[in-house]
Design a protein around this motif. Structure first.
Motif, PDB file in Angstrom:
ATOM      1  N   GLU A 171       0.848  -1.192   0.000  1.00 46.61           N
ATOM      2  CA  GLU A 171       0.000   0.000   0.000  1.00 46.61           C
ATOM      3  C   GLU A 171       0.878   1.233   0.000  1.00 46.61           C
ATOM      4  O   GLU A 171       1.787   1.362   0.825  1.00 46.61           O
ATOM      5  CB  GLU A 171      -0.887   0.013   1.250  1.00 46.61           C
ATOM      6  N   LEU A 172       0.625   2.138  -0.941  1.00 48.80           N
ATOM      7  CA  LEU A 172       1.348   3.404  -0.979  1.00 48.80           C
ATOM      8  C   LEU A 172       0.517   4.443  -0.240  1.00 48.80           C
ATOM      9  O   LEU A 172      -0.669   4.607  -0.521  1.00 48.80           O
ATOM     10  CB  LEU A 172       1.589   3.846  -2.418  1.00 48.80           C
ATOM     11  N   ASP A 173       1.152   5.127   0.679  1.00 47.91           N
ATOM     12  CA  ASP A 173       0.463   6.111   1.500  1.00 47.91           C
ATOM     13  C   ASP A 173       0.977   7.505   1.213  1.00 47.91           C
ATOM     14  O   ASP A 173       2.184   7.751   1.248  1.00 47.91           O
ATOM     15  CB  ASP A 173       0.656   5.804   2.989  1.00 47.91           C
ATOM     16  N   ARG A 209      -0.047 -10.337   4.074  1.00 50.22           N
ATOM     17  CA  ARG A 209       0.867  -9.440   4.781  1.00 50.22           C
ATOM     18  C   ARG A 209       0.717  -8.082   4.121  1.00 50.22           C
ATOM     19  O   ARG A 209       0.591  -7.995   2.901  1.00 50.22           O
ATOM     20  CB  ARG A 209       2.314  -9.921   4.650  1.00 50.22           C
ATOM     21  N   VAL A 210       0.744  -7.026   4.914  1.00 51.36           N
ATOM     22  CA  VAL A 210       0.555  -5.683   4.383  1.00 51.36           C
ATOM     23  C   VAL A 210       1.816  -4.871   4.636  1.00 51.36           C
ATOM     24  O   VAL A 210       2.270  -4.765   5.773  1.00 51.36           O
ATOM     25  CB  VAL A 210      -0.667  -4.986   5.029  1.00 51.36           C
ATOM     26  N   LEU A 211       2.371  -4.330   3.566  1.00 52.88           N
ATOM     27  CA  LEU A 211       3.533  -3.459   3.653  1.00 52.88           C
ATOM     28  C   LEU A 211       3.082  -2.065   3.247  1.00 52.88           C
ATOM     29  O   LEU A 211       2.610  -1.874   2.131  1.00 52.88           O
ATOM     30  CB  LEU A 211       4.648  -3.962   2.728  1.00 52.88           C
ATOM     31  N   ARG A 212       3.202  -1.115   4.159  1.00 50.09           N
ATOM     32  CA  ARG A 212       2.829   0.275   3.873  1.00 50.09           C
ATOM     33  C   ARG A 212       4.093   1.069   3.577  1.00 50.09           C
ATOM     34  O   ARG A 212       5.071   0.991   4.317  1.00 50.09           O
ATOM     35  CB  ARG A 212       2.087   0.887   5.050  1.00 50.09           C
ATOM     36  N   VAL A 213       4.047   1.819   2.478  1.00 49.68           N
ATOM     37  CA  VAL A 213       5.197   2.585   2.019  1.00 49.68           C
ATOM     38  C   VAL A 213       4.728   4.009   1.733  1.00 49.68           C
ATOM     39  O   VAL A 213       3.676   4.211   1.118  1.00 49.68           O
ATOM     40  CB  VAL A 213       5.785   1.968   0.727  1.00 49.68           C
ATOM     41  N   TRP A 214       5.505   4.990   2.164  1.00 52.10           N
ATOM     42  CA  TRP A 214       5.168   6.382   1.879  1.00 52.10           C
ATOM     43  C   TRP A 214       5.485   6.701   0.421  1.00 52.10           C
ATOM     44  O   TRP A 214       6.512   6.271  -0.110  1.00 52.10           O
ATOM     45  CB  TRP A 214       5.945   7.327   2.794  1.00 52.10           C
ATOM     46  N   ASN A 215       4.618   7.490  -0.206  1.00 50.86           N
ATOM     47  CA  ASN A 215       4.854   7.928  -1.585  1.00 50.86           C
ATOM     48  C   ASN A 215       6.234   8.572  -1.724  1.00 50.86           C
ATOM     49  O   ASN A 215       6.940   8.334  -2.704  1.00 50.86           O
ATOM     50  CB  ASN A 215       3.792   8.942  -2.019  1.00 50.86           C
ATOM     51  N   ASN A 216       6.612   9.409  -0.747  1.00 49.44           N
ATOM     52  CA  ASN A 216       7.912  10.087  -0.805  1.00 49.44           C
ATOM     53  C   ASN A 216       9.056   9.090  -0.895  1.00 49.44           C
ATOM     54  O   ASN A 216      10.043   9.355  -1.576  1.00 49.44           O
ATOM     55  CB  ASN A 216       8.106  10.984   0.424  1.00 49.44           C
ATOM     56  N   ASP A 217       8.938   7.955  -0.216  1.00 51.66           N
ATOM     57  CA  ASP A 217      10.000   6.945  -0.278  1.00 51.66           C
ATOM     58  C   ASP A 217      10.079   6.315  -1.662  1.00 51.66           C
ATOM     59  O   ASP A 217      11.167   6.034  -2.163  1.00 51.66           O
ATOM     60  CB  ASP A 217       9.789   5.866   0.782  1.00 51.66           C
ATOM     61  N   LEU A 262      12.092  -1.310  -2.964  1.00 52.43           N
ATOM     62  CA  LEU A 262      12.163  -2.649  -3.563  1.00 52.43           C
ATOM     63  C   LEU A 262      12.819  -3.644  -2.607  1.00 52.43           C
ATOM     64  O   LEU A 262      12.384  -4.791  -2.505  1.00 52.43           O
ATOM     65  CB  LEU A 262      12.908  -2.604  -4.894  1.00 52.43           C
ATOM     66  N   GLU A 263      13.840  -3.197  -1.885  1.00 49.64           N
ATOM     67  CA  GLU A 263      14.472  -4.070  -0.891  1.00 49.64           C
ATOM     68  C   GLU A 263      13.488  -4.435   0.214  1.00 49.64           C
ATOM     69  O   GLU A 263      13.452  -5.583   0.680  1.00 49.64           O
ATOM     70  CB  GLU A 263      15.700  -3.386  -0.298  1.00 49.64           C
ATOM     71  N   ALA A 264      12.668  -3.470   0.632  1.00 47.44           N
ATOM     72  CA  ALA A 264      11.661  -3.740   1.674  1.00 47.44           C
ATOM     73  C   ALA A 264      10.625  -4.736   1.172  1.00 47.44           C
ATOM     74  O   ALA A 264      10.187  -5.620   1.922  1.00 47.44           O
ATOM     75  CB  ALA A 264      10.986  -2.441   2.108  1.00 47.44           C
ATOM     76  N   ILE A 265      10.245  -4.629  -0.091  1.00 51.03           N
ATOM     77  CA  ILE A 265       9.290  -5.580  -0.670  1.00 51.03           C
ATOM     78  C   ILE A 265       9.903  -6.977  -0.706  1.00 51.03           C
ATOM     79  O   ILE A 265       9.266  -7.956  -0.319  1.00 51.03           O
ATOM     80  CB  ILE A 265       8.837  -5.122  -2.068  1.00 51.03           C
ATOM     81  N   LEU A 266      11.147  -7.075  -1.149  1.00 52.82           N
ATOM     82  CA  LEU A 266      11.814  -8.382  -1.187  1.00 52.82           C
ATOM     83  C   LEU A 266      11.949  -8.973   0.211  1.00 52.82           C
ATOM     84  O   LEU A 266      11.758 -10.177   0.399  1.00 52.82           O
ATOM     85  CB  LEU A 266      13.191  -8.264  -1.849  1.00 52.82           C
ATOM     86  N   ALA A 267      12.244  -8.135   1.193  1.00 52.63           N
ATOM     87  CA  ALA A 267      12.352  -8.622   2.569  1.00 52.63           C
ATOM     88  C   ALA A 267      10.997  -9.133   3.059  1.00 52.63           C
ATOM     89  O   ALA A 267      10.929 -10.126   3.786  1.00 52.63           O
ATOM     90  CB  ALA A 267      12.862  -7.514   3.492  1.00 52.63           C
ATOM     91  N   ALA A 268       9.920  -8.485   2.626  1.00 54.21           N
ATOM     92  CA  ALA A 268       8.576  -8.894   3.064  1.00 54.21           C
ATOM     93  C   ALA A 268       8.153 -10.222   2.448  1.00 54.21           C
ATOM     94  O   ALA A 268       7.381 -10.960   3.051  1.00 54.21           O
ATOM     95  CB  ALA A 268       7.555  -7.806   2.722  1.00 54.21           C
ATOM     96  N   VAL A 269       8.650 -10.555   1.272  1.00 54.96           N
ATOM     97  CA  VAL A 269       8.269 -11.824   0.648  1.00 54.96           C
ATOM     98  C   VAL A 269       9.221 -12.958   1.007  1.00 54.96           C
ATOM     99  O   VAL A 269       8.888 -14.116   0.804  1.00 54.96           O
ATOM    100  CB  VAL A 269       8.157 -11.736  -0.897  1.00 54.96           C
ATOM    101  N   SER A 270      10.375 -12.629   1.554  1.00 53.59           N
ATOM    102  CA  SER A 270      11.334 -13.656   1.934  1.00 53.59           C
ATOM    103  C   SER A 270      10.875 -14.326   3.216  1.00 53.59           C
ATOM    104  O   SER A 270      10.377 -13.671   4.114  1.00 53.59           O
ATOM    105  CB  SER A 270      12.714 -13.047   2.159  1.00 53.59           C
TER     106      SER A 270
END
Length: 154
Positions: A86-88, A112-120, A129-137
Motif C-alpha cells: 500500500e502506498l500512503d 501481509r501488508v507493507l505500507r510505504v510512503w509515496n515520498n520513499d 524494492l528491498e523492503a518488498i523483497l524482505a517482506a516476501v522472503s
C-alpha cells in the motif's frame, strides 16, 4: 459434495462463475469500475513503482495493481506471496483508523501488508524494492542461519 482440496488449492469452479478472490460472491461492478479508473490514472508514485514491479521484474514476482479484495482496492498485490503493498500519501495521516481496519481485514484474509510512503517511492525506490523483497522472503529460523567460515562450530 467432493473431497476437501489440498492446502493452497482453490476450487476453480467458483472463479469460473465470476466470484471474487475469496469465493464470497461477485466483486461489485462499482468496485471493478473504480479499480479500472485507478489503474488508468495512477499517482506518480504508483506509476513509478509499477514500472519496477510489472512483468515480474522484481525477482520474478508477479504483481497486480489496484486489485479489489473484499470491499477494498489494494494498490499492489503479489498473490503468490500473499503480499499487499500500500502506498500512503499525506492523506493517510488523517485516516489512520480506516487504514488500521483495512489492514486488519487484509491480515485476517491471510495477507501481509507493507505500507510505504509515496515520498520513499519517489526518493528511494531501491530501498522500497528491498523492503518488498524482505517482506516476501521467509523469516530466517534457527535451521536457516548460516555460519561464517570461521564459526563452523569450532
Amino acid at each position: 459434495m467432493g473431497l476437501p482440496l489440498p492446502a493452497g488449492e482453490r476450487d476453480r469452479s467458483r472463479s469460473d462463475q465470476g466470484e471474487g478472490l475469496h469465493g464470497r460472491g461477485r466483486t461489485p461492478e462499482q468496485l471493478l469500475t473504480r479499480s479500472r479508473e485507478l489503474r488508468t490514472h495512477p499517482t506518480e508514485a504508483e506509476a513509478r513503482l509499477w514500472e519496477r514491479l510489472r512483468g515480474a521484474r522484481l525477482n520474478g514476482l508477479r504483481f497486480r495493481r489496484q486489485v479489489p479484495l473484499g470491499s477494498y482496492i489494494v494498490d499492489f498485490l503479489c498473490p503468490a506471496a500473499k503480499l499487499v503493498v500500500e502506498l500512503d500519501g499525506s492523506q493517510h495521516v488523517d485516516q489512520q483508523a480506516y487504514d488500521a481496519r483495512r489492514t486488519s481485514f487484509l491480515e485476517g484474509e491471510g495477507y501481509r501488508v507493507l505500507r510505504v510512503w509515496n515520498n520513499d517511492v519517489l526518493a528511494r525506490p531501491d530501498a522500497v524494492l528491498e523492503a518488498i523483497l524482505a517482506a516476501v522472503s521467509p523469516l530466517p529460523g534457527p535451521a536457516r542461519l548460516s555460519l561464517s567460515p570461521q564459526g563452523r562450530g569450532r
